[in-house]
Motif scaffolding. Structure first.
Motif, PDB file in Angstrom:
ATOM      1  N   LEU A 100       0.750  -1.226  -0.079  1.00  0.00           N
ATOM      2  CA  LEU A 100       0.029   0.071   0.109  1.00  0.00           C
ATOM      3  C   LEU A 100       0.720   1.419  -0.090  1.00  0.00           C
ATOM      4  N   LYS A 101       2.095   1.208  -0.269  1.00  0.00           N
ATOM      5  CA  LYS A 101       2.953   2.353  -0.234  1.00  0.00           C
ATOM      6  C   LYS A 101       2.795   3.309  -1.537  1.00  0.00           C
ATOM      7  N   ALA A 102       3.327   4.386  -1.506  1.00  0.00           N
ATOM      8  CA  ALA A 102       3.094   5.301  -2.310  1.00  0.00           C
ATOM      9  C   ALA A 102       1.489   5.834  -2.485  1.00  0.00           C
TER      10      ALA A 102
ATOM     11  N   ALA B 206      -1.039   4.028  -1.831  1.00  0.00           N
ATOM     12  CA  ALA B 206      -1.551   2.942  -2.340  1.00  0.00           C
ATOM     13  C   ALA B 206      -1.469   2.728  -3.836  1.00  0.00           C
ATOM     14  N   TYR B 207      -0.156   3.018  -4.188  1.00  0.00           N
ATOM     15  CA  TYR B 207       0.011   3.001  -5.698  1.00  0.00           C
ATOM     16  C   TYR B 207      -0.776   3.990  -6.468  1.00  0.00           C
ATOM     17  N   GLY B 208      -0.834   5.190  -5.788  1.00  0.00           N
ATOM     18  CA  GLY B 208      -1.615   6.294  -6.358  1.00  0.00           C
ATOM     19  C   GLY B 208      -3.184   6.253  -6.301  1.00  0.00           C
TER      20      GLY B 208
ATOM     21  N   ASN C 177      20.704  -6.596  -5.250  1.00  0.00           N
ATOM     22  CA  ASN C 177      21.765  -5.593  -5.024  1.00  0.00           C
ATOM     23  C   ASN C 177      21.175  -4.276  -4.805  1.00  0.00           C
ATOM     24  N   ARG C 178      20.139  -4.281  -4.059  1.00  0.00           N
ATOM     25  CA  ARG C 178      19.866  -3.026  -3.519  1.00  0.00           C
ATOM     26  C   ARG C 178      19.660  -2.956  -1.826  1.00  0.00           C
ATOM     27  N   LEU C 179      18.782  -3.805  -1.296  1.00  0.00           N
ATOM     28  CA  LEU C 179      18.665  -3.988   0.091  1.00  0.00           C
ATOM     29  C   LEU C 179      18.972  -5.033   0.472  1.00  0.00           C
TER      30      LEU C 179
ATOM     31  N   THR D 292      13.358 -12.016   0.888  1.00  0.00           N
ATOM     32  CA  THR D 292      14.242 -11.434  -0.449  1.00  0.00           C
ATOM     33  C   THR D 292      13.294 -10.788  -1.573  1.00  0.00           C
ATOM     34  N   HIS D 293      13.980 -10.267  -2.449  1.00  0.00           N
ATOM     35  CA  HIS D 293      13.017  -9.561  -3.515  1.00  0.00           C
ATOM     36  C   HIS D 293      13.661  -9.814  -4.663  1.00  0.00           C
ATOM     37  N   LEU D 294      12.552 -10.158  -5.784  1.00  0.00           N
ATOM     38  CA  LEU D 294      13.046 -10.749  -7.126  1.00  0.00           C
ATOM     39  C   LEU D 294      13.257  -9.407  -7.964  1.00  0.00           C
TER      40      LEU D 294
ATOM     41  N   ALA E 176       7.967 -13.390  -2.894  1.00  0.00           N
ATOM     42  CA  ALA E 176       7.508 -12.827  -4.376  1.00  0.00           C
ATOM     43  C   ALA E 176       6.682 -11.751  -4.196  1.00  0.00           C
ATOM     44  N   ASN E 177       6.732 -10.951  -5.087  1.00  0.00           N
ATOM     45  CA  ASN E 177       5.910  -9.522  -5.497  1.00  0.00           C
ATOM     46  C   ASN E 177       5.035 -10.215  -6.257  1.00  0.00           C
ATOM     47  N   SER E 178       4.158  -9.370  -7.309  1.00  0.00           N
ATOM     48  CA  SER E 178       3.059  -9.909  -7.795  1.00  0.00           C
ATOM     49  C   SER E 178       3.602 -10.579  -9.026  1.00  0.00           C
ATOM     50  N   ALA E 179       4.592 -10.226  -9.632  1.00  0.00           N
ATOM     51  CA  ALA E 179       5.417 -11.107 -10.993  1.00  0.00           C
ATOM     52  C   ALA E 179       5.845 -12.415 -10.396  1.00  0.00           C
TER      53      ALA E 179
ATOM     54  N   VAL F  94       3.304 -14.046   0.592  1.00  0.00           N
ATOM     55  CA  VAL F  94       3.415 -13.212  -0.732  1.00  0.00           C
ATOM     56  C   VAL F  94       3.387 -11.836  -0.427  1.00  0.00           C
ATOM     57  N   ARG F  95       3.753 -10.996  -1.256  1.00  0.00           N
ATOM     58  CA  ARG F  95       3.758  -9.417  -1.334  1.00  0.00           C
ATOM     59  C   ARG F  95       3.326  -8.881  -2.478  1.00  0.00           C
ATOM     60  N   PRO F  96       1.964  -8.946  -2.961  1.00  0.00           N
ATOM     61  CA  PRO F  96       1.462  -8.375  -4.205  1.00  0.00           C
ATOM     62  C   PRO F  96       1.384  -7.030  -4.022  1.00  0.00           C
ATOM     63  N   GLY F  97       1.640  -6.217  -5.216  1.00  0.00           N
ATOM     64  CA  GLY F  97       1.293  -4.739  -5.133  1.00  0.00           C
ATOM     65  C   GLY F  97       0.446  -4.563  -6.406  1.00  0.00           C
ATOM     66  N   ILE F  98       1.300  -4.529  -7.528  1.00  0.00           N
ATOM     67  CA  ILE F  98       0.618  -4.078  -8.706  1.00  0.00           C
ATOM     68  C   ILE F  98      -0.609  -4.853  -9.326  1.00  0.00           C
ATOM     69  N   MET F  99      -0.538  -5.948  -9.052  1.00  0.00           N
ATOM     70  CA  MET F  99      -1.621  -7.099  -9.464  1.00  0.00           C
ATOM     71  C   MET F  99      -3.166  -6.751  -8.605  1.00  0.00           C
TER      72      MET F  99
ATOM     73  N   ALA G 221       3.234   0.762 -15.658  1.00  0.00           N
ATOM     74  CA  ALA G 221       1.956   1.177 -15.083  1.00  0.00           C
ATOM     75  C   ALA G 221       2.199   1.793 -13.812  1.00  0.00           C
ATOM     76  N   TYR G 222       2.976   1.292 -12.942  1.00  0.00           N
ATOM     77  CA  TYR G 222       3.071   1.759 -11.609  1.00  0.00           C
ATOM     78  C   TYR G 222       3.374   3.253 -11.833  1.00  0.00           C
ATOM     79  N   ASP G 223       4.234   3.650 -12.616  1.00  0.00           N
ATOM     80  CA  ASP G 223       4.745   5.142 -12.790  1.00  0.00           C
ATOM     81  C   ASP G 223       3.314   5.986 -13.216  1.00  0.00           C
TER      82      ASP G 223
HETATM   83  C1  LIG Z   1      10.042  -5.370  -1.200  1.00  0.00           C
HETATM   84  C2  LIG Z   1       8.692  -5.437  -1.991  1.00  0.00           C
HETATM   85  N1  LIG Z   1       7.674  -6.520  -1.963  1.00  0.00           N
HETATM   86  C3  LIG Z   1       6.794  -6.338  -2.865  1.00  0.00           C
HETATM   87  C4  LIG Z   1       6.627  -5.156  -3.711  1.00  0.00           C
HETATM   88  C5  LIG Z   1       5.345  -5.239  -4.513  1.00  0.00           C
HETATM   89  O1  LIG Z   1       5.835  -5.308  -6.010  1.00  0.00           O
HETATM   90  P1  LIG Z   1       4.710  -5.427  -6.980  1.00  0.00           P
HETATM   91  O2  LIG Z   1       3.855  -4.167  -6.970  1.00  0.00           O
HETATM   92  O3  LIG Z   1       5.604  -5.464  -8.141  1.00  0.00           O
HETATM   93  O4  LIG Z   1       3.956  -6.615  -6.891  1.00  0.00           O
HETATM   94  C6  LIG Z   1       7.655  -4.240  -3.715  1.00  0.00           C
HETATM   95  C7  LIG Z   1       7.065  -3.118  -4.586  1.00  0.00           C
HETATM   96  O5  LIG Z   1       7.892  -2.398  -4.969  1.00  0.00           O
HETATM   97  C8  LIG Z   1       8.702  -4.280  -2.907  1.00  0.00           C
HETATM   98  O6  LIG Z   1       9.419  -3.271  -2.869  1.00  0.00           O
END
Ligand SMILES: Cc1ncc(COP(=O)(O)O)c(C=O)c1O
Length: 361
Positions: A34-36, A38-40, A130-132, A159-161, A193-196, A209-214, A342-344
């Protein structure tokens, strides 16, 4: 007063998309991003709609978590960047947020913290982004260190993909192998996992799981549209035609005279520009919907306006609604024409845009 630009957010589509997450990962807990704002889409409406449905909200920082808590939502927040400054420890502890721990300086802060309740932490391992995150080889050391700190409670490992959206799987498979090897036998849960990641890699659908954009109805996968995976658009951005003119052959339209009429052309002017969040780099040919028909952006995007070629929609009139993205016009398509994602577009809407919310029945 009529509104110039509107973003209509369909909260039942948000719920539908959450259902899709559940179908992909039925046994995983869900940390929705729900950051930013909630993606705007607007934190308040999204957090209220999903409260109690998600297991955690992922936000970037303390302010975003506070914005959610002030709504009275009970879903716990995870601060994805963890502590941004040592002074945040006491506030985090008092508020009960979860932290991502990704650097030794953060561990040091927690070591010295005086808290009434242990702070729950996800330890982040850097498996290739190679970010956090800590180097995976340090996982054993970190498990021991975190468990030895009374002010901290180990939730597990994150971890983040970096490339889960891409067609070629090699680097993602490498990240997965590195992660699973690093955390094998360690206490705590796992989240990858993020959405992808959750859509494309069944093996990444672990404890969380950590979905955002989907959730917001855009495809995370390169070259795909949300509807191909039964995700529903949550945001429709609209404005109006405020002028129509006949431009003679050979004349140019807009700043820089980049687009020239090959024949007499009916040109429409729509009241949305980069000052509203329409992407400045959208190219001529970017689709816009007028009266349900696809017309093309022509010339450069201005601060307050864009111009479109109305030859494909001769019946268009001043006052007609124009859809910039959403509904039948995939946000992914518009983003691709602007060389972005789309995020942008979602996050780039400015405070000129008026939001409307369609609530689930
Ligand atoms: C650590 C982390 N997990 C999950 C997400 C969600 O990613 P997405 O919107 O590609 O599903 C993000 C978004 O950038 C993220 O930084």
């Amino acid at each position: 007063m009529p509104e110039r630009v509107t973003a209509t957010v369909d909260l039942s589509a948000l719920r539908h998309n959450l259902q899709r997450v559940r179908q992909y990962a039925p046994t995983s807990r869900i940390m929705g991003a729900l950051k930013a704002d909630a993606y705007g889409h607007g934190t308040a409406a999204v957090a209220r709609t999903l409260d109690g449905e998600l297991d955690a909200y992922a936000v970037a920082c303390l302010e975003e978590a506070e914005a959610i808590r002030s709504l009275g939502c009970s879903t716990p927040c995870v601060l994805l960047e963890g502590l941004l400054h040592p002074s945040e420890v006491s506030t985090v502890a008092a508020r009960g947020d979860c932290l991502v721990l990704h650097a030794d300086w953060q561990l040091d802060c927690l070591q010295n913290a005086r808290v009434s309740q242990p702070i729950p932490v996800w330890v982040k391992l850097d498996t290739g982004m190679n970010r956090l995150g800590f180097c995976p080889e340090q996982a054993q050391r970190l498990a021991a260190a975190v468990q030895a700190i009374p002010s901290v409670r180990l939730l597990g490992w994150m971890t983040h993909l970096a490339n889960a959206d891409a067609a070629e799987p090699e680097s993602t498979l490498e990240q997965l192998t590195r992660f699973f090897a690093a955390v094998e036998g360690l206490p705590g849960q796992r989240t990858i996992a993020n959405s992808a990641g959750l859509m494309a890699y069944p093996q990444a659908r672990v404890d969380w799981v950590r979905p955002g954009i989907m959730l917001y109805g855009a495809s995370p996968l390169e070259g795909r549209l949300a509807r191909q995976d039964d995700l529903r658009p949550t945001m429709r951005v609209e404005s109006r035609l405020i002028a129509i003119r006949e431009v003679p052959a050979g004349q140019a339209v807009g700043y820089g005279s980049e687009w020239r009429c090959a024949e007499p052309t009916r040109v429409g002017v729509i009241a949305m520009g980069y000052g509203d969040g329409y992407p400045r780099h959208a190219r001529s040919g970017t689709p816009v919907l007028v009266q349900g028909q696809v017309v093309s952006l022509i010339g450069r995007v201005s601060m307050d306006m864009i111009t479109v070629d109305l030859r494909a929609c001769p019946q268009a009139q001043v006052g007609d609604a124009a859809t910039l993205w959403g509904g039948a016009l995939p946000v992914e398509t518009v983003a691709a024409h602007a060389g972005t994602i789309a995020y942008d577009l979602f996050c780039g809407l400015t405070n000129r845009v008026r939001y409307h919310y369609q609530h689930p029945d």
